[in-house]
Design an enzyme around this catalytic site. Structure first.
Site, PDB file in Angstrom:
ATOM      1  N   HIS A   1      42.895  41.759  44.072  1.00  0.00           N
ATOM      2  CA  HIS A   1      42.472  41.801  45.471  1.00  0.00           C
ATOM      3  C   HIS A   1      42.615  43.219  45.983  1.00  0.00           C
ATOM      4  O   HIS A   1      43.528  43.931  45.566  1.00  0.00           O
ATOM      5  CB  HIS A   1      43.343  40.859  46.324  1.00  0.00           C
ATOM      6  CG  HIS A   1      42.708  40.508  47.622  1.00  0.00           C
ATOM      7  ND1 HIS A   1      42.828  41.307  48.724  1.00  0.00           N
ATOM      8  CD2 HIS A   1      41.912  39.466  47.972  1.00  0.00           C
ATOM      9  CE1 HIS A   1      42.135  40.753  49.709  1.00  0.00           C
ATOM     10  NE2 HIS A   1      41.564  39.650  49.286  1.00  0.00           N
TER      11      HIS A   1
ATOM     12  N   ASP B   1      41.010  32.110  45.254  1.00  0.00           N
ATOM     13  CA  ASP B   1      39.926  31.438  44.542  1.00  0.00           C
ATOM     14  C   ASP B   1      40.305  30.966  43.154  1.00  0.00           C
ATOM     15  O   ASP B   1      39.510  30.304  42.489  1.00  0.00           O
ATOM     16  CB  ASP B   1      38.700  32.358  44.479  1.00  0.00           C
ATOM     17  CG  ASP B   1      38.063  32.483  45.836  1.00  0.00           C
ATOM     18  OD1 ASP B   1      38.065  31.478  46.562  1.00  0.00           O
ATOM     19  OD2 ASP B   1      37.600  33.571  46.186  1.00  0.00           O
TER      20      ASP B   1
ATOM     21  N   HIS C   1      33.423  38.757  46.120  1.00  0.00           N
ATOM     22  CA  HIS C   1      33.956  38.246  47.403  1.00  0.00           C
ATOM     23  C   HIS C   1      33.963  36.716  47.319  1.00  0.00           C
ATOM     24  O   HIS C   1      34.626  36.143  46.461  1.00  0.00           O
ATOM     25  CB  HIS C   1      33.075  38.816  48.520  1.00  0.00           C
ATOM     26  CG  HIS C   1      33.556  38.636  49.918  1.00  0.00           C
ATOM     27  ND1 HIS C   1      34.794  38.151  50.247  1.00  0.00           N
ATOM     28  CD2 HIS C   1      32.939  38.889  51.117  1.00  0.00           C
ATOM     29  CE1 HIS C   1      34.919  38.114  51.572  1.00  0.00           C
ATOM     30  NE2 HIS C   1      33.802  38.556  52.119  1.00  0.00           N
TER      31      HIS C   1
HETATM   32  N1  CMC Z   1      40.148  41.527  35.904  1.00  0.00           N
HETATM   33  C1  CMC Z   1      40.360  42.642  35.163  1.00  0.00           C
HETATM   34  N2  CMC Z   1      40.575  43.872  35.699  1.00  0.00           N
HETATM   35  C2  CMC Z   1      40.571  43.959  37.042  1.00  0.00           C
HETATM   36  C3  CMC Z   1      40.358  42.844  37.874  1.00  0.00           C
HETATM   37  C4  CMC Z   1      40.151  41.586  37.250  1.00  0.00           C
HETATM   38  N3  CMC Z   1      39.934  40.496  37.995  1.00  0.00           N
HETATM   39  N4  CMC Z   1      40.398  43.228  39.168  1.00  0.00           N
HETATM   40  C5  CMC Z   1      40.625  44.554  39.155  1.00  0.00           C
HETATM   41  N5  CMC Z   1      40.738  45.000  37.877  1.00  0.00           N
HETATM   42  C6  CMC Z   1      41.030  46.365  37.458  1.00  0.00           C
HETATM   43  C7  CMC Z   1      39.793  47.248  37.587  1.00  0.00           C
HETATM   44  O1  CMC Z   1      39.055  47.287  36.391  1.00  0.00           O
HETATM   45  C8  CMC Z   1      40.421  48.587  37.926  1.00  0.00           C
HETATM   46  O2  CMC Z   1      40.900  49.155  36.749  1.00  0.00           O
HETATM   47  P1  CMC Z   1      40.888  50.781  36.556  1.00  0.00           P
HETATM   48  O3  CMC Z   1      41.794  51.313  37.613  1.00  0.00           O
HETATM   49  O4  CMC Z   1      41.414  50.973  35.153  1.00  0.00           O
HETATM   50  O5  CMC Z   1      39.459  51.202  36.716  1.00  0.00           O
HETATM   51  C9  CMC Z   1      41.634  48.227  38.794  1.00  0.00           C
HETATM   52  O6  CMC Z   1      42.002  46.897  38.376  1.00  0.00           O
HETATM   53  C10 CMC Z   1      41.357  48.235  40.283  1.00  0.00           C
HETATM   54  O7  CMC Z   1      40.213  47.419  40.534  1.00  0.00           O
HETATM   55  P2  CMC Z   1      39.081  47.767  41.586  1.00  0.00           P
HETATM   56  O8  CMC Z   1      37.831  47.044  41.217  1.00  0.00           O
HETATM   57  O9  CMC Z   1      39.000  49.246  41.768  1.00  0.00           O
HETATM   58  O10 CMC Z   1      39.723  47.133  42.889  1.00  0.00           O
HETATM   59  P3  CMC Z   1      38.954  46.720  44.206  1.00  0.00           P
HETATM   60  O11 CMC Z   1      39.985  46.684  45.273  1.00  0.00           O
HETATM   61  O12 CMC Z   1      37.767  47.584  44.437  1.00  0.00           O
HETATM   62  O13 CMC Z   1      38.394  45.235  43.894  1.00  0.00           O
HETATM   63  C11 CMC Z   1      38.320  42.868  43.633  1.00  0.00           C
HETATM   64  C12 CMC Z   1      39.048  44.074  44.284  1.00  0.00           C
HETATM   65  C13 CMC Z   1      38.804  41.583  44.279  1.00  0.00           C
HETATM   66  C14 CMC Z   1      36.788  42.998  43.895  1.00  0.00           C
HETATM   67  C15 CMC Z   1      38.605  42.872  42.114  1.00  0.00           C
HETATM   68  O14 CMC Z   1      39.997  42.681  41.888  1.00  0.00           O
HETATM   69  C16 CMC Z   1      37.807  41.799  41.376  1.00  0.00           C
HETATM   70  O15 CMC Z   1      36.656  42.043  40.993  1.00  0.00           O
HETATM   71  N6  CMC Z   1      38.407  40.566  41.177  1.00  0.00           N
HETATM   72  C17 CMC Z   1      37.684  39.459  40.590  1.00  0.00           C
HETATM   73  C18 CMC Z   1      36.810  38.804  41.654  1.00  0.00           C
HETATM   74  C19 CMC Z   1      37.625  37.976  42.645  1.00  0.00           C
HETATM   75  O16 CMC Z   1      38.480  37.180  42.266  1.00  0.00           O
HETATM   76  N7  CMC Z   1      37.299  38.135  43.936  1.00  0.00           N
HETATM   77  C20 CMC Z   1      37.894  37.299  45.002  1.00  0.00           C
HETATM   78  C21 CMC Z   1      38.743  38.069  45.979  1.00  0.00           C
HETATM   79  S1  CMC Z   1      39.702  36.930  47.010  1.00  0.00           S
HETATM   80  C22 CMC Z   1      38.508  36.107  47.955  1.00  0.00           C
HETATM   81  C23 CMC Z   1      37.920  37.005  48.986  1.00  0.00           C
HETATM   82  O17 CMC Z   1      38.657  37.455  49.890  1.00  0.00           O
HETATM   83  O18 CMC Z   1      36.708  37.228  48.940  1.00  0.00           O
END
Ligand code: CMC
Length: 424
Positions: free
Chosen positions: A307, A365, A266
């Site tokens: 996201h 970010d 987050h």
């Molecule tokens: N790098 C590589 N793979 C990724 C990434 C990434 N940054 N983000 C998602 N994936 C992959 C993930 O491994 C999954 O793959 P699979 O379907 O094969 O298992 C797929 O994409 C879906 O990801 P998820 O984790 O199930 O998606 P989520 O909606 O639960 O998580 C997130 C969203 C933002 C936590 C995630 O994209 C992430 O960890 N991003 C990096 C951290 C980040 O930049 N966070 C800031 C968000 S914006 C500021 C805010 O609002 O807080």
């Protein structure tokens, strides 16, 4: 509520369960599943991927199109034509202020910028090298001890004063966290300065040297505050709502929001993203890190990418990238090595099949860390600045919930532990 209904048929049940459907102003319709518990069923949706937990009129996101509206106004227009305090007013009161209302609001915020002198003593209890988010959780929660008996949650004026106090004092507390870590004396707020300039001044002036606020920096700081001000029901806002649903003290609820924000998935992503760019260090290593992000045996993720809601470019990232260009140009650092790494990384990921297929785009970010670093802000303070910005979003959601009849938030569970058994 619409006339549309959903009908759920379940094996073993003679009759279908009728579920009402509600339509919002825009966005997907919502199926009201509350009758299910009377039939002996719960819904199961870990991570709230398909669950609306409340009704809200503050912020709307269309993740597919990359749209972010605050009270109906697009973020790009707000970033271009408005400023942070005007946005605070809009988020909290639901309408843009007139010129007089704006002036009065700015004055109210300025009147509340100082924190009680007792607060400065709390800091001595923290280690000098503590993470500033750890200190923020403590000192913001501690504000509840100053404003408890005299805060009537049923009174709109009291709630507005609470919101104003929080918006006014959070930058002061954030700057105090930084000064404490540096071993420098706290700098009092200067009410002659605008909100962003005052924050920069509290961060960087000392009793022995004035800090002249560069207007490009102040504008960039204000933009950063605006772009992080609210984002509907994210983890930290939902935490504030859940804590507030029990009738808890609002300052304590904001402290709960700060804890939820801290994690790298987050608000902690801006700090993690800059650390990642520094670790990559050079454009030549970008492909190696993209490969790691795709490797399911490697826990590494591209920070600042992806996201839960946006399956298109985060509109805040576009504005942030422009701000980044402006700040680096002002500093004569358009060839900043980290900026070059970020640009190359963004391009490599956007052209890569893995990121295209999973609809992973840069989020707010990705570029905010480069801007903050250019303003001289240390990496460990990045998430604190996110907390400063998001305070208005949190308290606006809390206010929206508290001003209407609401139930305590109480999720259910799929129990997978032992069935009842006797002690040996
Ligand atoms: N790098 C590589 N793979 C990724 C990434 C990434 N940054 N983000 C998602 N994936 C992959 C993930 O491994 C999954 O793959 P699979 O379907 O094969 O298992 C797929 O994409 C879906 O990801 P998820 O984790 O199930 O998606 P989520 O909606 O639960 O998580 C997130 C969203 C933002 C936590 C995630 O994209 C992430 O960890 N991003 C990096 C951290 C980040 O930049 N966070 C800031 C968000 S914006 C500021 C805010 O609002 O807080």
């Amino acid at each position: 509520m619409t006339d549309k209904k959903a009908y759920l048929s379940i094996d073993g049940l003679d009759e279908k369960i009728e579920l009402k459907i509600s339509s919002g102003t825009i966005g997907p319709d919502v199926i009201d599943v509350s009758p299910l518990s009377a039939n002996g069923y719960f819904t199961y949706d870990p991570g709230f991927v398909s669950t609306a937990a409340c009704e809200s009129g503050i912020t709307y996101i269309d993740g597919g199109k990359g749209v972010l509206l605050h009270r109906g106004y697009p973020i790009e227009q707000l970033a271009d034509k408005s400023d942070y305090l005007e946005l605070c007013y809009l988020l909290f009161y639901g309408k843009l202020p007139t010129a007089e209302e704006k002036a009065e609001y700015v004055e109210t915020i300025q009147r509340h910028t100082m924190v009680h002198e007792q607060v400065s003593h709390f800091f001595n209890g923290f280690r000098r090298d503590a993470h500033p988010m750890a200190i923020m959780c403590g000192v913001v929660g501690a504000m509840a001890s100053f404003y408890h008996e005299n805060t009537d949650l049923t009174c709109p004026e009291d709630r507005a004063t609470t919101a104003a106090r929080l918006v006014a004092k959070i930058p002061t507390l954030a700057a105090m966290c930084y000064k404490y870590s540096k071993g420098q004396p706290f700098v009092f707020p200067n009410n002659d300065l605008d909100y962003a300039s005052n924050f920069l001044n509290m961060m960087f002036s000392t009793p022995c040297s004035d800090y002249e606020v560069n207007p490009v920096f102040a504008k960039a700081m204000d933009r950063i505050f605006m772009l992080h001000a609210d984002h509907e029901q994210n983890a930290s806002t939902s935490t504030v709502r859940l804590a507030g649903s029990s009738g808890a003290n609002p300052y304590a609820c904001i402290a709960a929001g700060i804890t939820a924000l801290w994690g790298p998935a987050h608000g902690g992503a801006n700090e993690a993203c800059l650390n990642m760019l520094e670790e990559i260090g050079d454009e030549s290593r970008v492909d190696e890190f993209v490969a790691r992000a795709k490797d399911k045996n490697d826990p590494f993720r591209l920070m600042g990418f992806g996201h839960r809601v946006y399956k298109n470019r985060d509109p805040r990232a576009t504005v942030m990238q422009k701000t980044c260009d402006e700040v680096l140009a002002q500093l004569g650092r358009s060839d900043d090595p980290l900026f070059k790494v970020a640009r190359k990384l963004e391009k490599a990921a956007l052209e890569d099949e893995y990121f295209i297929e999973k609809k992973l785009y840069p989020n707010v970010d990705f570029y905010s860390g480069i801007v903050l670093r250019a303003l001289g802000i240390p990496t460990s303070m990045f998430t604190v600045i996110f907390a400063v910005s998001r305070t208005i979003g949190w308290i606006s959601h809390w206010n929206e919930m508290v001003s209407e009849p609401h139930r305590i938030g109480r999720p259910r569970q799929l129990y997978t532990g032992s069935a009842e058994r006797d002690l040996p």
